[in-house]
Write a protein that holds these residues in place. Structure first.
Motif, mmCIF file in Angstrom:
data_model
loop_
_atom_site.group_PDB
_atom_site.id
_atom_site.type_symbol
_atom_site.label_atom_id
_atom_site.label_comp_id
_atom_site.label_asym_id
_atom_site.label_seq_id
_atom_site.Cartn_x
_atom_site.Cartn_y
_atom_site.Cartn_z
ATOM 1 N N ASP A 1 0.821 -1.023 -0.130
ATOM 2 C CA ASP A 1 0.162 -0.083 0.415
ATOM 3 C C ASP A 1 0.695 1.388 0.305
ATOM 4 O O ASP A 1 1.990 1.288 1.281
ATOM 5 C CB ASP A 1 -0.859 0.167 1.249
ATOM 6 N N TYR B 1 -4.598 -2.284 4.087
ATOM 7 C CA TYR B 1 -3.678 -2.262 2.826
ATOM 8 C C TYR B 1 -4.417 -3.011 0.884
ATOM 9 O O TYR B 1 -5.477 -3.689 2.173
ATOM 10 C CB TYR B 1 -3.055 -3.644 2.773
ATOM 11 N N GLU B 2 -3.928 -2.559 0.170
ATOM 12 C CA GLU B 2 -4.868 -2.392 -0.831
ATOM 13 C C GLU B 2 -4.859 -3.210 -1.143
ATOM 14 O O GLU B 2 -5.404 -4.026 -2.333
ATOM 15 C CB GLU B 2 -4.696 -0.632 -1.677
ATOM 16 N N TYR B 3 -3.331 -3.557 -1.901
ATOM 17 C CA TYR B 3 -2.669 -4.730 -2.946
ATOM 18 C C TYR B 3 -2.823 -6.427 -2.014
ATOM 19 O O TYR B 3 -1.913 -5.380 -1.191
ATOM 20 C CB TYR B 3 -1.437 -3.952 -3.655
#
Length: 122
Positions: A98, A109-111
């Motif tokens: 992220d 966290y995005e990914y």
């Protein structure tokens, strides 16, 4: 778009070692925070370790002194060296990245990668 792929999981005996790798494509990991998380059957996903873009690192108490997180910017990877493995380390291990967050909370966290299985058993 940032794509993460974990590798290096497997079956290891108690006391053994494994090195997990998180490879990225789509963008560089150099300027983002990267975390390693794990999820055992029937348990919630938990943070194991993370590394800030400044290379500050954080570890969960359960892995301090046994696990080491590191970056290789030339290879665009973040690794988790795991030593003195215990049966309770058995889980699916995920890496996440992220641009804006840092810490061991998975929700920020995005990914995420797809995970790699680590089994510690004799």
């Amino acid at each position: 778009q940032l794509l993460l792929v974990e590798s290096g999981g497997g079956l290891v005996q108690p006391g053994g070692s494994l090195r997990l790798s998180c490879a990225a494509s789509g963008t560089t990991l150099e300027h983002v925070a990267v975390g390693w998380f794990r999820q055992a059957p029937g348990k919630e996903r938990e943070g194991v370790s993370c590394i800030h873009s400044s290379n500050i690192t954080t570890y969960a108490d359960s892995v301090k002194g046994r696990f080491t997180i590191s970056r290789d910017n030339a290879k665009n990877t973040v690794s988790l060296q795991m030593s003195s493995l215990k049966p309770e380390d058995t889980a699916i291990y995920y890496c996440a990245a992220d641009s804006w967050t840092y810490g061991l909370g998975p929700g920020a966290y995005e990914y995420w990668g797809q995970g790699t299985q680590v089994t510690v058993s004799s």
